[in-house]
Write a protein that holds these residues in place. Structure first.
Motif, short mmCIF file in Angstrom:
data_model
loop_
_atom_site.label_atom_id
_atom_site.label_comp_id
_atom_site.label_asym_id
_atom_site.label_seq_id
_atom_site.Cartn_x
_atom_site.Cartn_y
_atom_site.Cartn_z
N GLU A 175 0.81 -1.21 0.00
CA GLU A 175 0.00 0.00 0.00
C GLU A 175 0.84 1.27 0.00
O GLU A 175 0.29 2.37 0.06
CB GLU A 175 -0.90 0.00 1.25
CG GLU A 175 -1.89 -1.17 1.29
CD GLU A 175 -2.73 -1.14 2.56
OE1 GLU A 175 -2.58 -0.18 3.35
OE2 GLU A 175 -3.51 -2.07 2.76
N GLN A 176 2.14 1.16 -0.09
CA GLN A 176 3.00 2.34 0.01
C GLN A 176 2.79 3.31 -1.16
O GLN A 176 2.88 2.92 -2.32
CB GLN A 176 4.47 1.91 0.07
CG GLN A 176 4.81 1.18 1.37
CD GLN A 176 6.19 0.56 1.35
OE1 GLN A 176 6.80 0.39 0.30
NE2 GLN A 176 6.69 0.19 2.52
N VAL A 177 2.50 4.55 -0.82
CA VAL A 177 2.25 5.59 -1.84
C VAL A 177 3.03 6.87 -1.54
O VAL A 177 3.06 7.78 -2.37
CB VAL A 177 0.75 5.91 -1.93
CG1 VAL A 177 -0.03 4.77 -2.56
CG2 VAL A 177 0.18 6.26 -0.55
N LEU A 178 3.63 6.95 -0.35
CA LEU A 178 4.37 8.13 0.06
C LEU A 178 5.78 7.74 0.47
O LEU A 178 5.96 6.80 1.24
CB LEU A 178 3.71 8.83 1.26
CG LEU A 178 2.25 9.25 1.15
CD1 LEU A 178 1.74 9.68 2.52
CD2 LEU A 178 2.13 10.41 0.16
N GLY A 179 6.78 8.44 -0.05
CA GLY A 179 8.15 8.25 0.41
C GLY A 179 8.59 9.46 1.20
O GLY A 179 8.58 10.58 0.68
N LEU A 180 8.94 9.26 2.48
CA LEU A 180 9.27 10.38 3.37
C LEU A 180 10.43 10.01 4.29
O LEU A 180 10.64 8.84 4.60
CB LEU A 180 8.06 10.76 4.23
CG LEU A 180 6.86 11.38 3.53
CD1 LEU A 180 5.63 11.26 4.40
CD2 LEU A 180 7.14 12.84 3.19
N VAL A 181 11.15 11.05 4.74
CA VAL A 181 12.22 10.87 5.72
C VAL A 181 11.68 11.21 7.10
O VAL A 181 10.90 12.15 7.26
CB VAL A 181 13.43 11.78 5.38
CG1 VAL A 181 14.45 11.79 6.52
CG2 VAL A 181 14.08 11.33 4.08
N GLU A 182 12.12 10.46 8.09
CA GLU A 182 11.69 10.73 9.47
C GLU A 182 12.11 12.14 9.89
O GLU A 182 13.18 12.62 9.51
CB GLU A 182 12.30 9.70 10.42
CG GLU A 182 11.82 9.86 11.86
CD GLU A 182 12.50 8.90 12.81
OE1 GLU A 182 11.81 8.34 13.67
OE2 GLU A 182 13.73 8.70 12.68
N ASN A 183 11.26 12.77 10.67
CA ASN A 183 11.58 14.08 11.21
C ASN A 183 12.80 13.98 12.13
O ASN A 183 12.87 13.08 12.97
CB ASN A 183 10.37 14.62 11.99
CG ASN A 183 10.27 16.11 11.93
OD1 ASN A 183 10.57 16.71 10.89
ND2 ASN A 183 9.87 16.72 13.01
N GLN A 184 13.75 14.88 11.98
CA GLN A 184 14.98 14.81 12.76
C GLN A 184 14.96 15.77 13.96
O GLN A 184 16.00 16.03 14.56
CB GLN A 184 16.18 15.09 11.84
CG GLN A 184 16.42 13.96 10.86
CD GLN A 184 17.26 14.34 9.66
OE1 GLN A 184 17.95 15.35 9.66
NE2 GLN A 184 17.19 13.52 8.62
N SER A 185 13.80 16.29 14.28
CA SER A 185 13.65 17.09 15.49
C SER A 185 12.66 16.39 16.43
O SER A 185 12.01 15.43 16.06
CB SER A 185 13.13 18.50 15.16
OG SER A 185 11.73 18.49 14.99
N ASP A 186 12.56 16.92 17.65
CA ASP A 186 11.64 16.34 18.63
C ASP A 186 10.26 16.98 18.59
O ASP A 186 9.46 16.80 19.51
CB ASP A 186 12.22 16.53 20.05
CG ASP A 186 13.43 15.65 20.29
OD1 ASP A 186 13.63 14.71 19.50
OD2 ASP A 186 14.18 15.93 21.24
#
Length: 685
Positions: free
Chosen positions: A199-210
């Protein structure tokens, strides 16, 4: 994080950069070394995969490029306003520097950005690059109901609408913020689409802040997110599948539900993306963190890389831009400044093995290298990149008598800008001939000047340097075409208008009935040889200074015929305007309607550039009328490179003569018998 938009926050203004020590060439070499390191690592990775699948059919795939040769890569960017239009150019340069594939940029813009970027890309003429524009105003109703506290405003929500905004047959796209810098080939990122499963439709990087952990300060309550959440500065969108699963309805329902508690978004589209992902985590393919190394005061981006070769994409997701707290910020600053000041003309290189446009190359091949004007004709074929409204400029209200001062300059005349602003309060349209690095110096100069910052009626239009000859008439035409008023005062940057000239010209435009009669109102020109001058406050003071030898009629001692037809003796005693006749080599400074004939761009450097224009005005039937109470004064400066070359080079002078003769012939073809007097005058002089 969403893109910054002009005027949204004081903190979003462009930064002041310190002087750079390394040269652009040094920095480019560093980038190339990093690129080679990336290629080496990718080759090693390919060899490892080949060993893992030895004997299997998939081994053939590991030997292929990650992206098919000449495969078209699609990139979408939301860009609004003057400042963001500058930012996006640096992003584009970084992509073009590394790319080996054709590109198609899909730009969602407001009217300001579309005008600027449309003209820039048209004049840039980069091979294998397509540009499509989408009107952001058409998308505003889709997101205007969402309260947003982020400085990006409504434009920071528009990435949510891309499944609807982009063409229905476009199946996938890379979406980028404007504050992104690429350190590798974007084809590597494009190739990751192949890794999407299920079902993957979005490619994103994890947020690097808190931020989404809610522990940045007391009572901090962020929108819901999966763990640390995801950053939307870089997104892979699988558009066809998103449409199939009803993306538009999904994000709308999510936003409506969360807004009942949150009341507004803090990080624009990023909040809604994350809330939706928390409820449907299977939609996300998590990109390695080096595809979006986030630089702001609250990120832990250092954990994402250990060497320069690890970096793929740098994201300046902070209003403070280059002043973020990161132990490697100097390295990132170097990378960013390299592309900021990189010569964009070098990015016109063709892609080997992919179709390209040979039109300009064929035109160059037709030139005769034995022609005395070869250099002039070659540079006349050059396409100069033009960045309109390089600084914010307000659209002027319609005024039937308004007049714009039109001029052109290079870096060595920059000091005249503040002086002219003090003498002329009306609109100004300037064409600045600059390199990419000089454009950034000018930006810093203008942003540090209280005088220039206080003016919103000046259009600064950057024409990027190309070749060795100064394209004076091209520059004049750029400034002329982009004036916003019905009338223009065609001047030069080294002339200071008399105090009150703007209001005086507006009155003269009415008195001379210029709306109905084609006229060129002549503003008499004078000069001083003194670098310090007490500027005359009236015609009477000017005449007194003439008599005392503090002022002279312009160029009377070196080129008297250029302004002699103005009839300075008559002007001294004139109280009403008077008509004068054209004469050979006449080149006064005039006020005309904006729709006047443009300057002839065959004339480059020094010689006959203004003379030819006045001649065409006369051929077209313009009356030449001298204003009795108006004047401008030329301020002294060192001779330009082009005038020095004209004086020292016989070939240069021969070419100007050849171009004059060709201009006369063209004028005769356009205006028939009315133009015969110019040829006769040239023969009899």
């Amino acid at each position: 994080m969403p893109l910054p938009v002009d005027g949204a926050s004081p903190g979003a203004s462009a930064p002041q950069f310190p002087a750079r020590a390394p040269s652009v060439q040094d920095l480019e070499m560093k980038l190339q070394e990093a690129e080679e390191e990336n290629r080496r690592l990718r080759l090693q990775l390919g060899e490892l995969r080949s060993e893992e699948h030895e004997g299997d059919n998939s081994s053939r795939c590991s030997q292929r490029s990650l992206t098919e040769k000449c495969e078209l890569i699609h990139v979408a960017i939301v860009c609004a306003g003057h400042n963001s239009s500058r930012d996006v150019v640096t992003l584009v340069k970084s992509i073009l520097f590394h790319r080996r594939n054709p590109l198609h940029f899909h730009l969602i813009t407001d009217s300001v950005a579309q005008r600027i970027l449309g003209n820039l890309f048209r004049t840039w003429m980069v091979p294998s690059l397509q540009i499509s524009f989408y009107n952001a105003s058409d998308l505003k109703p889709e997101v205007s109901w969402i309260p947003n506290k982020h400085y990006s405003g409504i434009y920071g929500l528009m990435k949510l609408t891309l499944t609807k905004a982009l063409p229905s047959d476009l199946s996938k796209v890379i979406v980028l913020d404007t504050d992104i810098t690429f350190a590798t080939d974007i084809a590597e990122l494009w190739a990751i689409f192949r890794k999407f499963t299920g079902e993957q439709v979005l490619g994103l990087v994890e947020n690097q802040s808190d931020w989404y952990l809610g522990n940045l300060w007391k009572n901090h309550k962020p929108w819901p997110a999966l763990g640390r959440g995801f950053n939307t500065g870089v997104i892979l969108l699988l558009l066809d599948k998103l449409r199939q699963i009803g993306w538009e309805e999904m994000w709308r329902l999510t936003a409506e539900r969360e807004l009942m508690n949150m009341l507004s978004t803090s990080l624009a589209d990023q909040d809604i993306f994350n809330a939706l992902i928390k409820s449907s985590p299977s939609l996300v393919y998590e990109l390695p963190c080096y595809w979006n190394v986030q630089l702001s005061d609250h990120t832990r981006s250092e954990q994402c890389y250990s060497e320069l070769a690890d970096l793929k994409v740098i994201h300046w997701n902070s209003p403070h831009k280059l002043r973020v707290k990161n132990k490697h910020v100097e390295l990132f600053r170097t990378l960013y400044l390299t592309f900021l000041e990189y010569d964009g003309s070098l990015l016109r290189r063709e892609l080997i093995g992919c179709p390209s446009d040979k039109e300009q190359e064929e035109a160059l091949e037709e030139l005769d290298e034995e022609d005395v004007c070869y250099d002039f004709r070659r540079e006349r074929l050059a396409s100069h990149r033009v960045h309109l409204s390089f600084l914010p400029q307000k659209t002027l209200a319609e005024d039937p008598t308004d007049v714009t001062l039109v001029a052109q300059l290079s870096m060595d005349r920059l000091q005249m800008l503040e002086l002219i602003c003090r003498h002329w309060e009306g609109p100004v349209s300037l064409a600045l001939y600059l390199s990419d690095a000089e454009a950034q110096q000018f930006l810093r100069y203008a942003q540090a000047s209280e005088v220039l910052q206080s003016r919103t009626n000046i259009g600064y239009h950057v024409v990027y340097k190309e070749g060795q000859l100064y394209p004076v008439n091209l520059l004049r035409n750029v400034a002329l075409r982009n004036a916003q008023t019905p009338y223009v005062f065609l001047s030069d940057i080294d002339f200071l208008p008399m105090y009150g000239l703007y209001d005086s010209l507006r009155k003269s435009i009415v008195q001379e009935n210029m709306a109905k009669t084609p006229k060129a109102l002549i503003v008499p020109a004078f000069e001083t040889l003194r670098y310090r001058l007490t500027f005359p406050k009236s015609k009477a003071e000017l005449l007194s200074m003439l008599d005392m030898g503090a002022l002279y009629t312009f160029r009377y001692h070196v080129w008297e015929k250029g302004h002699a037809p103005t009839n300075y003796a008559k002007w001294r005693i004139a109280t009403t305007s008077y008509r004068v006749d054209w004469a050979p080599n006449f080149e006064p400074y005039v006020v005309v309607r904006r729709d006047c004939p443009e300057y002839d761009e065959r004339f480059l450097g020094f010689g006959w550039n203004k003379v030819s224009h006045i001649m065409e005005l006369d051929a077209k039937g313009y009356e030449l009328v001298v204003l009795p109470n108006a004047f401008i004064i030329h301020m002294p400066h060192a001779p330009s490179f082009d005038i020095s070359k004209f004086r020292s080079s016989e070939n240069y002078r021969l070419c100007v003569q050849t171009l004059k003769e060709e201009f006369h012939q063209d004028l005769s073809r356009r205006y028939g018998s009315a133009a015969l007097k110019y040829i006769a005058a040239e023969r009899n002089r």
